[in-house]
Design a protein around this motif. Structure first.
Motif, PDB file in Angstrom:
ATOM      1  N   HIS A  46       0.994  -1.270  -0.044  1.00  0.00           N
ATOM      2  CA  HIS A  46       0.000  -0.194  -0.131  1.00  0.00           C
ATOM      3  C   HIS A  46       0.564   1.125  -0.006  1.00  0.00           C
ATOM      4  O   HIS A  46       0.605   2.242  -0.771  1.00  0.00           O
ATOM      5  CB  HIS A  46      -1.012  -0.028   1.214  1.00  0.00           C
ATOM      6  N   LEU A  47       1.942   1.235   0.741  1.00  0.00           N
ATOM      7  CA  LEU A  47       2.790   2.326   0.736  1.00  0.00           C
ATOM      8  C   LEU A  47       3.680   2.479  -0.477  1.00  0.00           C
ATOM      9  O   LEU A  47       3.824   3.826  -0.859  1.00  0.00           O
ATOM     10  CB  LEU A  47       3.943   2.241   2.058  1.00  0.00           C
ATOM     11  N   ASP A  48       3.938   1.686  -1.158  1.00  0.00           N
ATOM     12  CA  ASP A  48       4.485   1.789  -2.505  1.00  0.00           C
ATOM     13  C   ASP A  48       3.659   2.096  -3.636  1.00  0.00           C
ATOM     14  O   ASP A  48       3.894   2.350  -4.713  1.00  0.00           O
ATOM     15  CB  ASP A  48       5.386   0.580  -2.650  1.00  0.00           C
ATOM     16  N   GLU A  49       2.347   1.962  -3.436  1.00  0.00           N
ATOM     17  CA  GLU A  49       1.325   2.193  -4.524  1.00  0.00           C
ATOM     18  C   GLU A  49       1.363   3.407  -5.140  1.00  0.00           C
ATOM     19  O   GLU A  49       1.484   4.430  -4.434  1.00  0.00           O
ATOM     20  CB  GLU A  49      -0.140   2.209  -4.170  1.00  0.00           C
ATOM     21  N   LYS A  50       1.671   3.529  -6.494  1.00  0.00           N
ATOM     22  CA  LYS A  50       1.666   4.952  -7.158  1.00  0.00           C
ATOM     23  C   LYS A  50       0.413   5.270  -7.579  1.00  0.00           C
ATOM     24  O   LYS A  50      -0.520   4.708  -7.847  1.00  0.00           O
ATOM     25  CB  LYS A  50       2.734   4.925  -8.502  1.00  0.00           C
ATOM     26  N   LYS A  51       0.231   6.628  -7.174  1.00  0.00           N
ATOM     27  CA  LYS A  51      -1.123   7.251  -7.402  1.00  0.00           C
ATOM     28  C   LYS A  51      -0.818   8.231  -8.440  1.00  0.00           C
ATOM     29  O   LYS A  51       0.044   8.752  -8.826  1.00  0.00           O
ATOM     30  CB  LYS A  51      -1.432   7.970  -6.234  1.00  0.00           C
ATOM     31  N   PRO A  52      -1.978   8.450  -9.228  1.00  0.00           N
ATOM     32  CA  PRO A  52      -2.026   9.411 -10.201  1.00  0.00           C
ATOM     33  C   PRO A  52      -1.686  10.905  -9.645  1.00  0.00           C
ATOM     34  O   PRO A  52      -1.845  11.124  -8.404  1.00  0.00           O
ATOM     35  CB  PRO A  52      -3.417   9.682 -10.791  1.00  0.00           C
ATOM     36  N   GLU A  53      -0.875  11.873 -10.434  1.00  0.00           N
ATOM     37  CA  GLU A  53      -0.428  13.106 -10.159  1.00  0.00           C
ATOM     38  C   GLU A  53      -1.574  13.735  -9.449  1.00  0.00           C
ATOM     39  O   GLU A  53      -2.725  14.034  -9.961  1.00  0.00           O
ATOM     40  CB  GLU A  53       0.367  13.859 -11.041  1.00  0.00           C
ATOM     41  N   GLY A  54      -1.352  14.566  -8.126  1.00  0.00           N
ATOM     42  CA  GLY A  54      -2.687  14.974  -7.568  1.00  0.00           C
ATOM     43  C   GLY A  54      -3.295  14.205  -6.641  1.00  0.00           C
ATOM     44  O   GLY A  54      -3.930  14.731  -5.748  1.00  0.00           O
ATOM     45  N   SER A  55      -3.155  12.985  -6.689  1.00  0.00           N
ATOM     46  CA  SER A  55      -3.755  12.244  -5.564  1.00  0.00           C
ATOM     47  C   SER A  55      -2.874  12.004  -4.561  1.00  0.00           C
ATOM     48  O   SER A  55      -1.692  11.889  -4.364  1.00  0.00           O
ATOM     49  CB  SER A  55      -4.363  10.769  -6.305  1.00  0.00           C
ATOM     50  N   VAL A  56      -3.561  11.311  -3.368  1.00  0.00           N
ATOM     51  CA  VAL A  56      -2.924  10.879  -2.344  1.00  0.00           C
ATOM     52  C   VAL A  56      -2.863   9.396  -2.031  1.00  0.00           C
ATOM     53  O   VAL A  56      -3.723   8.899  -2.346  1.00  0.00           O
ATOM     54  CB  VAL A  56      -3.337  11.705  -0.939  1.00  0.00           C
ATOM     55  N   ASN A  57      -1.778   9.139  -1.471  1.00  0.00           N
ATOM     56  CA  ASN A  57      -1.590   7.535  -1.176  1.00  0.00           C
ATOM     57  C   ASN A  57      -2.284   7.445   0.164  1.00  0.00           C
ATOM     58  O   ASN A  57      -1.795   8.166   1.099  1.00  0.00           O
ATOM     59  CB  ASN A  57      -0.192   7.161  -1.073  1.00  0.00           C
ATOM     60  N   GLU A  58      -3.345   6.784   0.326  1.00  0.00           N
ATOM     61  CA  GLU A  58      -4.255   6.798   1.497  1.00  0.00           C
ATOM     62  C   GLU A  58      -3.523   6.198   2.869  1.00  0.00           C
ATOM     63  O   GLU A  58      -3.473   6.478   3.894  1.00  0.00           O
ATOM     64  CB  GLU A  58      -5.664   6.064   1.437  1.00  0.00           C
ATOM     65  N   ALA A  59      -2.511   5.062   2.556  1.00  0.00           N
ATOM     66  CA  ALA A  59      -1.874   4.381   3.311  1.00  0.00           C
ATOM     67  C   ALA A  59      -0.735   5.464   3.989  1.00  0.00           C
ATOM     68  O   ALA A  59      -0.627   5.435   5.304  1.00  0.00           O
ATOM     69  CB  ALA A  59      -1.082   3.264   2.944  1.00  0.00           C
TER      70      ALA A  59
END
Length: 350
Positions: free
Chosen positions: A144-157
Motif C-alpha cells: 500500500h505504501l509503495d502504490e503509485k497514485k495519479p499526480e495530484g492524488s494522495v496515497n491513503e496508506a
C-alpha cells in the motif's frame, strides 16, 4: 489555563483508520465480544468493509436509540450520515462508557472529524479526541505504501500512517522478524512520533491505546529526546511523507512566530498532516506555550505547568507531512527568535 470542564468529565473518542483487510472488523469484535475490562461504544462507519460479523449491526439501525448492547457492557451502532447527530444523541448516555471508538474504514484524512469535535460547542462540551490509531497489516502494508497514485492524488496508506498517534502493526505472525523490523524502520521514517504496537489477530492491549490523551496539545512534553535526534535525517529519505523534529534554546518573538506560522499554513497547509510545538516567548514570564495542528486547524495555548525555575527554555517543534525540508524549516524558525541588540543566536539541531 482555565478549563470549562475537567478532562475526566469529557468522553474520549479514539479514531481508528486502516485499510480493508488490516483487521479492523476482528479488532472491533474483540472489543465487543472478548475483552471485559473496558466498556466501549463502537461507532461503525456505514461504509465499513463488512457489517460486524454475524449481523451484529442490524440493517435497520439508524439512530443510537437502537444501540446493540453486548454481554461485556460494550455497545455498537452504525453511523449513517451525520456524525454530529449521532454523537449528540449519545451525549445523554456517554458517561456509561469508558471510551468511544469511531471506526473509519478507508478514511485517509481525519481532519474533518477532528475539526468537528474541537469546534462544535455541543461536541467539545461532551467529547475530546483521545488519539488517532492506524491499524496496519504487517504483511501487506509495504504494498500500500509503495502504490503509485495519479499526480495530484494522495496515497491513503501514507496519510493514515502520518496522522496516527498509535500504529497497531497487526498480523506480525505472518512475516519474518527481519520483514517486521524493516517495516518498523520505514514507519519511523514516515512518522517517528507514533507509537508502534505489535499485535496478532487484532488482539491489541487496549490500555496502550485508549484513555492516554495522546492527541492532547501537551503530548509533545512526553516525547523522548531521541525524537529530535537528526542523525537519521542525514540519510537520503526516499519517502514522500516524513516526520521532522526540531529543537533549539531561546525565546521566540511572538509576532514573528505568528507571521511564520500564518505564512507556512497559507502555503503548505494541505501538505502538513500534523504539527506540534512547545514554545517559550519573550515577555511572557514563565508561561510555557503548546500548540497542535491538523492541516490549518491549530490549537494553541498555555501549558498546564509553567517553565520550572531552573528548567532550560528549549523550543520543540514536530512536523509530519509531504516534502518537508528540515533546513528551511529550522532556518525560518530560528529567525523567529527574539534577539537583544548584538546578541548571537545559539544553534539549533540541524
Amino acid at each position: 489555563m482555565a478549563e470549562t470542564k475537567k478532562d475526566n468529565d469529557i468522553t474520549p473518542i479514539t479514531v481508528i483508520t486502516g485499510f480493508l483487510g488490516a483487521g479492523k472488523t476482528t479488532f472491533v469484535n474483540y472489543i465487543l465480544k472478548e475483552q471485559n475490562k473496558w466498556k466501549i461504544c463502537v461507532l461503525e462507519n456505514e461504509f465499513g468493509e463488512v457489517s460486524i460479523d454475524d449481523g451484529l449491526v442490524a440493517e435497520s439501525l439508524d439512530t443510537p436509540e437502537d444501540l446493540i448492547t453486548m454481554d461485556n457492557g460494550c455497545v455498537c451502532c452504525s453511523v449513517r450520515g451525520d456524525l454530529v447527530r449521532t454523537l449528540g444523541q449519545l451525549a445523554k448516555r456517554r458517561k456509561e462508557f469508558d471510551a468511544i471508538l469511531l471506526e473509519t474504514t478507508g478514511l485517509a484524512d481525519p481532519a474533518p472529524i477532528v475539526y468537528t469535535i474541537q469546534t462544535n460547542p455541543k461536541m467539545s462540551d461532551n467529547y475530546r479526541i483521545d488519539s488517532i490509531v492506524c491499524l496496519a497489516d504487517c504483511k501487506h502494508l509495504n504494498i500500500h505504501l509503495d502504490e503509485k497514485k495519479p499526480e495530484g492524488s494522495v496515497n491513503e496508506a501514507l496519510q493514515q500512517v502520518a496522522f496516527a498517534d498509535k500504529i497497531l502493526l497487526n498480523k506480525i505472525d505472518l512475516v519474518s522478524e527481519d520483514e517486521k523490523n524493516t517495516l518498523k524502520d520505514r514507519l519511523k521514517t514516515i512518522n517517528k512520533f507514533a507509537t508502534v504496537i505489535e499485535t496478532e489477530k487484532s488482539k491489541a492491549p487496549l490500555d496502550k491505546i485508549l484513555g492516554l490523551n495522546s492527541f492532547d496539545m501537551e503530548s509533545i512534553l512526553d516525547y523522548h529526546p531521541d525524537f529530535f535526534d537528526t542523525q537519521e535525517d542525514q540519510k537520503h529519505n526516499l519517502e514522500l511523507v516524513s516526520s521532522v523534529g526540531i529543537e533549539f534554546k531561546g525565546q521566540l518573538h511572538a509576532q514573528w512566530f505568528n507571521m511564520f506560522m500564518m505564512d507556512l499554513l497559507r502555503e503548505r497547509a494541505a501538505d502538513l498532516y500534523r504539527t506540534k510545538g512547545l514554545l517559550s516567548f519573550h515577555g511572557q514570564g514563565d508561561t510555557k506555550f503548546v500548540f497542535q495542528g491538523v492541516h490549518e486547524q491549530i490549537n494553541f495555548g498555555p501549558a498546564k505547568q509553567p517553565w520550572g525555575k531552573d528548567e532550560e527554555r528549549v523550543n520543540k517543534f514536530v512536523f509530519i507531512g509531504k516534502d518537508l525540508n528540515r533546513q528551511e524549516l529550522t532556518k525560518s524558525l530560528m529567525e523567529c527568535l527574539y534577539k537583544e541588540e548584538g546578541q548571537a543566536l545559539e544553534g539549533a539541531t540541524l
